[in-house]
Design a protein around this motif. Structure first.
Motif, PDB file in Angstrom:
ATOM      1  N   ASN A  48      -1.559  20.909   7.496  1.00 29.21           N
ATOM      2  CA  ASN A  48      -2.747  20.438   8.208  1.00 29.21           C
ATOM      3  C   ASN A  48      -4.009  21.153   7.711  1.00 29.21           C
ATOM      4  OD1 ASN A  48      -3.754  18.701  10.336  1.00 29.21           O
ATOM      5  ND2 ASN A  48      -4.268  20.598  11.407  1.00 29.21           N
ATOM      6  N   HIS A  52      -7.305  19.338   5.501  1.00 30.37           N
ATOM      7  CA  HIS A  52      -8.698  19.337   5.961  1.00 30.37           C
ATOM      8  C   HIS A  52      -9.576  20.299   5.177  1.00 30.37           C
ATOM      9  CE1 HIS A  52      -6.612  17.504   9.389  1.00 30.37           C
ATOM     10  NE2 HIS A  52      -7.711  16.806   9.474  1.00 30.37           N
ATOM     11  N   ASP A  53      -8.999  20.936   4.178  1.00 32.39           N
ATOM     12  CA  ASP A  53      -9.744  21.956   3.446  1.00 32.39           C
ATOM     13  C   ASP A  53     -10.574  21.299   2.342  1.00 32.39           C
ATOM     14  OD1 ASP A  53     -10.570  24.116   1.854  1.00 32.39           O
ATOM     15  OD2 ASP A  53      -8.850  25.304   2.525  1.00 32.39           O
ATOM     16  N   PRO A  54     -11.907  21.420   2.404  1.00 35.90           N
ATOM     17  CA  PRO A  54     -12.733  20.746   1.393  1.00 35.90           C
ATOM     18  C   PRO A  54     -12.598  21.367   0.000  1.00 35.90           C
ATOM     19  CG  PRO A  54     -14.108  22.106   2.823  1.00 35.90           C
ATOM     20  CD  PRO A  54     -12.706  22.142   3.397  1.00 35.90           C
ATOM     21  N   ARG A  55     -11.861  22.476  -0.092  1.00 30.73           N
ATOM     22  CA  ARG A  55     -11.648  23.104  -1.401  1.00 30.73           C
ATOM     23  C   ARG A  55     -10.383  22.599  -2.077  1.00 30.73           C
ATOM     24  NH1 ARG A  55     -11.180  29.039   0.523  1.00 30.73           N
ATOM     25  NH2 ARG A  55      -9.778  27.887   1.914  1.00 30.73           N
ATOM     26  N   ASP A  84     -12.763  12.893  -5.077  1.00 30.60           N
ATOM     27  CA  ASP A  84     -13.263  13.740  -3.999  1.00 30.60           C
ATOM     28  C   ASP A  84     -14.618  13.217  -3.520  1.00 30.60           C
ATOM     29  OD1 ASP A  84     -11.081  15.439  -4.397  1.00 30.60           O
ATOM     30  OD2 ASP A  84     -12.159  16.608  -5.914  1.00 30.60           O
ATOM     31  N   ASP A  85     -15.044  13.730  -2.368  1.00 25.81           N
ATOM     32  CA  ASP A  85     -16.411  13.457  -1.916  1.00 25.81           C
ATOM     33  C   ASP A  85     -17.391  14.092  -2.902  1.00 25.81           C
ATOM     34  OD1 ASP A  85     -15.561  12.047   0.223  1.00 25.81           O
ATOM     35  OD2 ASP A  85     -15.779  13.683   1.671  1.00 25.81           O
ATOM     36  N   HIS A  89     -16.263   9.259  -0.728  1.00 25.46           N
ATOM     37  CA  HIS A  89     -16.913   8.821   0.504  1.00 25.46           C
ATOM     38  C   HIS A  89     -17.657   7.498   0.285  1.00 25.46           C
ATOM     39  CE1 HIS A  89     -18.918   9.507   4.411  1.00 25.46           C
ATOM     40  NE2 HIS A  89     -19.987   9.008   3.828  1.00 25.46           N
ATOM     41  N   LEU A 298      -9.391  23.983  -5.744  1.00 20.43           N
ATOM     42  CA  LEU A 298     -10.550  24.192  -6.609  1.00 20.43           C
ATOM     43  C   LEU A 298     -10.892  25.667  -6.760  1.00 20.43           C
ATOM     44  CD1 LEU A 298     -12.785  21.287  -5.301  1.00 20.43           C
ATOM     45  CD2 LEU A 298     -11.580  21.407  -7.486  1.00 20.43           C
ATOM     46  N   SER A 348      -3.829  12.922   6.819  1.00 18.80           N
ATOM     47  CA  SER A 348      -4.905  13.352   7.724  1.00 18.80           C
ATOM     48  C   SER A 348      -6.055  13.812   6.854  1.00 18.80           C
ATOM     49  CB  SER A 348      -4.411  14.486   8.626  1.00 18.80           C
ATOM     50  OG  SER A 348      -5.315  14.684   9.694  1.00 18.80           O
ATOM     51  N   GLY A 349      -7.225  14.020   7.460  1.00 21.26           N
ATOM     52  CA  GLY A 349      -8.380  14.440   6.674  1.00 21.26           C
ATOM     53  C   GLY A 349      -9.075  13.254   6.016  1.00 21.26           C
ATOM     54  N   ILE A 350      -9.884  13.524   4.997  1.00 28.38           N
ATOM     55  CA  ILE A 350     -10.745  12.463   4.468  1.00 28.38           C
ATOM     56  C   ILE A 350      -9.957  11.344   3.794  1.00 28.38           C
ATOM     57  CG2 ILE A 350     -12.760  13.976   4.174  1.00 28.38           C
ATOM     58  CD1 ILE A 350     -12.224  13.905   1.151  1.00 28.38           C
ATOM     59  N   ASN A 352      -7.096  10.190   4.914  1.00 20.72           N
ATOM     60  CA  ASN A 352      -6.287   9.544   5.940  1.00 20.72           C
ATOM     61  C   ASN A 352      -6.135   8.052   5.629  1.00 20.72           C
ATOM     62  OD1 ASN A 352      -5.009   9.453   8.492  1.00 20.72           O
ATOM     63  ND2 ASN A 352      -6.893   8.654   9.410  1.00 20.72           N
TER      64      ASN A 352
END
Lengths: 411, 455
Positions: A48, A52-55, A84-85, A89, A298, A348-350, A352
């Motif tokens: 989890n 959700h970790d943006p790295r 990635d964003d 996005h 990253l 889950s996260g971006i 998902n």
């Protein structure tokens, strides 16, 4: 056995029918480095955190060394699942604008009647057959017809789409020792062909919208602009493939699980209102996507007391997190009325699952239709023969027998 | 008190989100006794967040904003009647209609009300609104339908900004007057606030900061205009007063509890503290009216006007009302809230005002999506996401673990060159609107030192 060999054992076809003991072993060892430098994570809270970790990147171009098993499509632009964003996005947002709220709130709900009709027709054809293959006769044709309907692919081309999609996902197969070259090239060719077809279809819809998603994608000017032609092809190919194969597995795994739990099957037949919660439990118990093979840190990331180095393959074993007893009481029990069921069946996260609302409705309708359409079905093979992929895990065939006299038991 | 915690009489004062969720939790966890819920509004519990959003846009009707019940509560509802007092020794709630409701355990969930315009005659003018209740929102939506020449929004906190956004989306002319230097500054600090100011202006809001409305003018009982502290005057036929909230604690003035304008003080288990700072064992509190100590914020008492806090705290309070000793749980959830305005989804976790620095860790204002991370003395204390809500969980974890601030430049969508800057948190007294997240100090209440004779 050494925990360093877990990934090898999980991907070994011999363990396809029941990888769950291996996942339990993985959880015992926490975040585990593999013999080839990959890192495996199988515990709920650690997965989890990483989701959700943006790295943590989904873009394979951030790997220090190219992965022998997973390669980005040659020469092409990755679809948003591999970006990635902010690029992810933007692309996902443009696609979502045509699929869900707030811009298109009614799209998925409007498909309910169509899905029920298609599922009903497929189930009618099974009536009176004493033997059937749930995969070929039901679970395969339903989602591909629905996704083509959604995108706006004419009925006469559905079979072709199905063949392309089936070939395209072979790139996610695993056969250690085998040369993945031909398989990967065939997959790539199928994607290109599918993209060309969808690009052509989209061009026809430009200026002549027919109410489907493809028409929306080429005719609607939102605040964030439009997809370029290449982006459109890559994105629609992704939607078609992802909307197809995973749902086949969810329906098949679902029926298999219910047939292995006859008391729950009877309960769901008597109480169809429990079906939404049962589908959530199926997504936890037998998720169609077992692990995410494409993540990369990253930077050095500390998780579960282990530092995962920058640039290494990071494998999130969602199906193992779903059985983590620290998160789910009695995690190995199939409980269609389970509460507090925040599973990773859709990730889950971006990233998902984009199509989650559609997959939910399709599976709910499919299983309800089967429970009432099939006459005392029985498994003819348990475990059934599995497809090769350890990622998109599901049975290739699900041979069933049913009472042939047409008199339905228990009704 | 009945010896069996699952039996006896429970009274809940407050029939909105916290009261309802507490009642449902009590039943879900096995409370089998008598349950009575008192509410001053005539309606069963309803959902307030849409009132300043979808309802004002005309997309939903105010009367349709129901709160779906999770389960039967089997409660006796006393709606449309206010609680007027509490007799803690005699264990009874005194209602405004004279009725006395005896209890074994009490839950206070009376929430807040909109802070009214201070001049009653001006507040009574036709065209002057607040937005707190279903009726408020319904009446304002109707008035916006009629197409006013110009709407004046007084106060640029979250509610005021959402109202201004809804008016612009309807194509109405709007002026926003804010005493502080920028919108949202009381909740998010000046750095994010100055971006919010640009957002207002780029959407055509006539935003006036650093000014107050000194008078509302009327003719024949109808609002016609407003005067501002900078000497200017406006012709408006609708004015929306968005000056924050007042906690509904007046009815507790003589209760002997630590209740005052900052809320009702309690321990981490939602047990109300009396005016001497001693915890009670039969009076509990949850929702907007509660102030509770939080370990992440130096154990200061925290008062939160947040939907999610009302639910989480109600569940903990209800659990503890029917549990003994060690079975009781603390309410430790990290504050979180959301807003939608000017086409953006804004979410916050932690306490942004508990900060000295802020850094944009992901995205940028130019992309119309970003994550601003707040730090206090070198650790992460809050994060605000704009169109990037799925990152929130990551930052919540950083807040909970006291991770070092700034968080590092390694996010996939980090824009290079963004350095931490002062978060520029203003003194709340300089704002038009009250804060929706308030750190209210360490003492249970001022009554500790200022004892007031009863009666």
């Amino acid at each position: 056995m050494s925990p360093e060999t877990l990934f090898r054992r999980i991907t070994d076809y011999a363990n396809r029918a029941d990888p769950y003991p291996l996942y339990a072993e993985l959880r015992e060892h926490g975040v585990t480095r593999q013999e080839d430098g990959r890192y495996l994570v199988g515990t709920y809270y650690e997965i989890n955190a990483l989701l959700h970790d943006p790295r943590v990147s989904s873009d394979l171009r951030n790997r220090t060394a190219p992965d022998p098993e997973f390669q980005p499509p040659e020469g092409g632009l990755p679809s948003f699942i591999g970006l990635d964003d902010p690029e992810h996005h933007r692309l996902r947002g443009l696609a979502m604008r045509q699929f869900g709220p707030p811009h298109t709130p009614g799209r998925v709900d409007a498909l309910r009647d169509d899905i029920a009709r298609i599922a009903g027709e497929l189930a009618d054809r099974l009536r009176g057959k004493d033997r059937l293959d749930l995969v070929d006769d039901f679970a395969f044709p339903l989602p591909v017809t629905v996704i083509c309907d959604l995108l706006g692919v004419p009925e006469e081309d559905v079979q072709q789409m199905h063949l392309w999609a089936d070939t395209a996902i072979k790139s996610l197969d695993f056969a250690p020792g085998e040369d993945p070259g031909p398989r990967r090239r065939a997959s790539q060719e199928a994607r290109v062909a599918m993209g060309a077809y969808l690009g052509e279809l989209a061009a026809k819809r430009r200026g002549h919208p027919t109410g489907d998603m493809l028409s929306g994608l080429v005719n609607d000017d939102g605040p964030d602009g439009r997809l370029t032609e290449v982006e459109l092809m890559v994105t629609t190919v992704l939607l078609l493939i992802a909307g197809h194969e995973t749902t086949v597995n969810l329906i098949t795994n679902g029926m298999l699980t219910l047939l292995r739990h006859p008391e729950e099957l009877e309960r769901l037949r008597a109480h169809p209102e429990l079906m939404p919660s049962a589908v959530e439990e199926l997504l936890r118990y037998e998720p169609p996507v077992q692990f995410l093979p494409q993540r990369t840190p990253l930077t050095d990331i500390e998780v579960g007391g282990v530092t995962v180095p920058k640039g290494v393959p990071l494998i999130l074993v969602l199906a193992s997190g779903n059985r983590d007893p620290l998160r789910f009481p009695d995690a190995d029990r199939f409980d269609p009325t389970r509460e507090d069921n925040q599973h990773f069946g859709f990730g889950s996260g971006i990233h998902n699952c984009f199509g989650a609302p559609l997959a939910r409705i399709e599976t709910q309708i499919a299983l309800t239709t089967l429970l009432h359409g099939l006459d005392t079905p029985r498994l003819l093979e348990d475990p059934p023969p599995y497809r090769t992929s350890p990622v998109l895990r599901g049975s290739r065939h699900l041979p069933l027998a049913q009472a042939a006299d047409g008199v339905q038991a228990g009704r | 008190m009945s010896r069996d915690p699952w039996d006896g009489r429970i009274v809940i004062v407050g029939a909105s989100l916290a009261g309802l969720r507490a009642a449902e939790t009590l039943r879900a966890e096995g409370f089998a006794g008598e349950l009575t819920i008192v509410g001053d509004e005539p309606h069963p519990p309803y959902d307030r967040p849409p009132l300043s959003k979808q309802v004002l846009l005309g997309r939903a009707r105010a009367e349709d904003c129901v709160l779906p019940a999770r389960r039967e509560t089997g409660a006796t509802w006393k709606l449309g009647v206010r609680a007027a007092g509490l007799d803690g020794d005699g264990r009874q709630v005194i209602l405004a209609n004279g009725e006395h409701l005896p209890y074994d355990r009490l839950l206070i969930a009376t929430g807040t009300r909109a802070r009214p315009w201070p001049q009653p005659e001006e507040a009574a003018l036709d065209g002057v609104f607040t937005v707190r209740t279903m009726e408020d929102a319904g009446r304002l939506a109707e008035r916006l339908d009629a197409g006013p020449r110009r709407v004046l929004v007084i106060g640029a906190g979250f509610t005021g900004s959402e109202i201004a956004s809804a008016c612009r989306e309807r194509g109405l002319a709007v002026t926003v007057a804010e005493r502080g230097p920028a919108p949202l500054i009381g909740a998010l600090g000046g750095t994010v606030g100055s971006w919010a100011a640009e957002l207002h202006r780029s959407h055509g809001v006539d935003l006036r900061c650093g000014v107050t409305v000194t008078a509302l003018r009327g003719s024949g009982g109808r609002l016609t205009g407003a005067e501002l502290s900078d000497g200017s005057a406006l012709d408006v036929d609708v004015a929306v007063v968005a000056l924050g909230a007042v906690r509904n604690t007046e009815w507790l003035a003589d209760s002997g509890l630590a209740a005052g304008p900052k809320g009702v003080a309690c321990d981490a288990g939602c047990r109300v503290v009396d005016m001497y700072g001693i915890v009670t064992d039969d009076v509990f509190v949850a929702g907007d009216v509660a102030r509770f100590p939080h370990p992440l914020f130096q154990y200061q008492f925290l008062a939160l006007e947040h939907w999610g806090n009302a639910v989480a705290q109600a569940e903990v309070a209800a659990h503890n009302m029917i549990s003994r000793g060690r079975e009781r749980r603390p309410h430790l959830s990290v504050p979180a809230f959301w807003s939608s305005q000017f086409g953006l989804n804004i979410k916050s976790v932690g306490v942004p005002t508990f900060s000295d620095q802020v850094v944009i860790a992901q995205g940028s204002p130019e992309e119309r999506r970003l994550v601003a991370v707040y730090g206090y003395q070198g650790r992460v204390t809050a994060a605000v996401t704009v169109n990037s809500a799925k990152s929130l969980e990551h930052y919540e974890e950083l807040i909970c673990t006291g991770a070092p601030f700034p968080p590092g430049p390694d996010a996939a969508d980090h824009v290079p060159g963004r350095e931490p800057e002062p978060s520029d948190v203003p003194d709340p007294r300089g704002l038009t609107h009250g804060p929706t997240v308030a750190l209210t100090g360490h003492l249970p209440d001022r009554r500790l030192v200022v004892l007031r004779p009863g009666g």
